[in-house]
Design a protein around this motif. Structure first.
Motif, PDB file in Angstrom:
ATOM      1  N   GLN A 275       0.825  -1.205   0.000  1.00 51.48           N
ATOM      2  CA  GLN A 275       0.000   0.000   0.000  1.00 51.48           C
ATOM      3  C   GLN A 275       0.869   1.268   0.000  1.00 51.48           C
ATOM      4  O   GLN A 275       2.035   1.242   0.404  1.00 51.48           O
ATOM      5  N   PRO A 276       0.319   2.407  -0.427  1.00 56.32           N
ATOM      6  CA  PRO A 276       1.115   3.644  -0.493  1.00 56.32           C
ATOM      7  C   PRO A 276       1.472   4.167   0.894  1.00 56.32           C
ATOM      8  O   PRO A 276       0.681   4.081   1.832  1.00 56.32           O
ATOM      9  N   ARG A 277       2.670   4.700   0.996  1.00 56.32           N
ATOM     10  CA  ARG A 277       3.152   5.281   2.250  1.00 56.32           C
ATOM     11  C   ARG A 277       4.215   6.323   1.926  1.00 56.32           C
ATOM     12  O   ARG A 277       4.700   6.396   0.780  1.00 56.32           O
ATOM     13  N   PRO A 278       4.615   7.149   2.865  1.00 55.99           N
ATOM     14  CA  PRO A 278       5.648   8.153   2.582  1.00 55.99           C
ATOM     15  C   PRO A 278       6.944   7.509   2.088  1.00 55.99           C
ATOM     16  O   PRO A 278       7.273   6.376   2.470  1.00 55.99           O
ATOM     17  N   ARG A 279       7.665   8.238   1.257  1.00 58.15           N
ATOM     18  CA  ARG A 279       8.925   7.751   0.712  1.00 58.15           C
ATOM     19  C   ARG A 279      10.082   8.512   1.340  1.00 58.15           C
ATOM     20  O   ARG A 279      10.023   9.732   1.517  1.00 58.15           O
ATOM     21  N   LEU A 280      11.116   7.788   1.697  1.00 58.27           N
ATOM     22  CA  LEU A 280      12.307   8.378   2.298  1.00 58.27           C
ATOM     23  C   LEU A 280      13.366   8.571   1.227  1.00 58.27           C
ATOM     24  O   LEU A 280      13.776   7.610   0.561  1.00 58.27           O
ATOM     25  N   ALA A 281      13.811   9.803   1.044  1.00 60.40           N
ATOM     26  CA  ALA A 281      14.840  10.092   0.045  1.00 60.40           C
ATOM     27  C   ALA A 281      16.171   9.467   0.459  1.00 60.40           C
ATOM     28  O   ALA A 281      16.510   9.404   1.640  1.00 60.40           O
ATOM     29  N   GLY A 282      16.927   9.015  -0.521  1.00 53.92           N
ATOM     30  CA  GLY A 282      18.280   8.529  -0.284  1.00 53.92           C
ATOM     31  C   GLY A 282      18.398   7.063   0.069  1.00 53.92           C
ATOM     32  O   GLY A 282      19.483   6.608   0.447  1.00 53.92           O
ATOM     33  N   LEU A 283      17.320   6.291  -0.061  1.00 51.28           N
ATOM     34  CA  LEU A 283      17.391   4.874   0.299  1.00 51.28           C
ATOM     35  C   LEU A 283      18.401   4.110  -0.544  1.00 51.28           C
ATOM     36  O   LEU A 283      18.945   3.088  -0.103  1.00 51.28           O
ATOM     37  N   GLU A 284      18.654   4.592  -1.744  1.00 55.36           N
ATOM     38  CA  GLU A 284      19.604   3.887  -2.609  1.00 55.36           C
ATOM     39  C   GLU A 284      21.022   3.904  -2.042  1.00 55.36           C
ATOM     40  O   GLU A 284      21.881   3.134  -2.475  1.00 55.36           O
ATOM     41  N   ARG A 285      21.273   4.756  -1.044  1.00 57.77           N
ATOM     42  CA  ARG A 285      22.602   4.815  -0.431  1.00 57.77           C
ATOM     43  C   ARG A 285      22.750   3.854   0.749  1.00 57.77           C
ATOM     44  O   ARG A 285      23.856   3.683   1.271  1.00 57.77           O
TER      45      ARG A 285
END
Length: 339
Positions: A275-285
């Motif tokens: 389900q949709p939820r807030p996204r945290l920037a920078g997870l790719e790091r």
């Protein structure tokens, strides 16, 4: 309590020295088998009425009602560190005192520790702020901020009788058998409607204590949507979420007598995780060594050749086998985004 603090500091210093002398080796070796200790948690209300006792009891309040102290709607704008109106106890059940309900009893004893997610030695302060950024979808608190000091004091009390080389019975969210198939979100939607919607609502947005006063938090927390945990949180990972659901849900369930079967728990967890939820920037790091990334991390990059879909919903055994092969062959694989 001062003696406890000195003992903790000494143990922490020794652990930190060991970690700094060989963090890569620590990260790549299998976890050491640790003695399992029974719970022996001091009664918070019997602590002396001194500065530390009052701080630790305040810490329990912050854990139980985080939204009222540092939530996004509190009166003091400078104290708005949490980005949602959840509480720490929304995930760490019974303020961290429920077995297999993500207990906090050993948290202070477990740190400092090498973090595979950051590639660095993390303190307990660092770990709490990871929860602030991810589960509470907010921003880090300063170490001298009273609610942060209070949380750390509370966690120190909970871990008073846990040695640094031991584990606790009932740690984390448990471990049930995994599926040999992908978790089925469509079937999970049916389980959710039958077992979860009466409390968490059909739209998954939970039940506020007061619709006009968000700083009063939730009687039943949301499972997705803008006021839930973000996609970098631990409960956004299927293995953690499924085991948590199996051992604790519907509300009142205990690991001693689960309500849901393991397949039901896996499938309903997949439905919630999708389900949709807030996204945290920078997870790719996250995870500088990609071979140390959890198999159910729901975001890339990945070094094992499996799709993001399989990392999100399984099956996980083939991923584990490939990671083991790559570790044996290459040792480590650098994350190109980590620097």
């Amino acid at each position: 309590m001062a003696e406890i603090g000195r003992w903790r500091a000494c143990g922490a210093a020794l652990l930190l020295a060991a970690a700094l002398s060989g963090p890569l080796a620590m990260a790549q070796s299998e976890p050491a088998v640790r003695d399992v200790v029974v719970w022996d948690v001091p009664a918070l209300d019997q602590l002396p009425d001194d500065d530390f006792g009052r701080l630790a009891r305040y810490g329990r309040s912050v854990v139980e009602a985080t939204y009222a102290h540092i939530g996004p709607a509190v009166t003091d704008e400078a104290a708005r560190f949490a980005g949602n109106n959840l509480a720490c106890a929304s995930c760490h059940l019974e303020a961290g005192l429920k077995k297999f309900g993500l207990p906090l009893v050993a948290a202070s004893a477990d740190y400092p520790a090498y973090s595979t997610r950051s590639g660095e030695v993390a303190s307990l302060f660092d770990r709490v702020n990871q929860c602030m950024r991810r589960s509470l979808n907010g921003r880090p608190m300063p170490e001298d901020f009273r609610p942060m000091r209070a949380i750390l004091a509370y966690l120190e009390v909970l871990s008073t009788n846990v040695p640094h080389d031991a584990a606790i019975a009932g740690a984390a969210a448990g471990r049930m058998p995994e599926l040999d198939r992908a978790a089925d979100r469509a079937r999970g939607a049916q389980v959710y409607a039958r077992e979860c919607a009466d409390c968490h609502r059909r739209d998954g947005l939970g039940v506020r204590r007061n619709e006009t006063l968000p700083q009063m938090g939730y009687a039943v927390p949301p499972l997705w949507g803008d006021d839930s945990f973000n996609d970098g949180a631990g409960l956004a990972r299927l293995i953690t979420l499924a085991n948590f659901v199996h051992d604790n849900m519907p509300n009142g369930t205990s690991w001693v007598a689960p309500t849901l079967t393991p397949p039901d728990a896996w499938d309903v967890a997949a439905f919630v995780a999708s389900q949709p939820r807030p996204r945290l920037a920078g997870l790719e790091r996250d995870f500088p060594d990609l071979l140390l990334k959890p198999v159910d991390a729901p975001y890339g990059p990945f070094a094992d050749g499996f799709s993001q879909e399989q990392h999100r919903f399984g099956p996980f055994a083939p991923i584990r086998a490939e990671i083991a092969r790559l570790k044996a062959e290459r040792g480590a694989i650098d994350n190109p985004n980590a620097r």
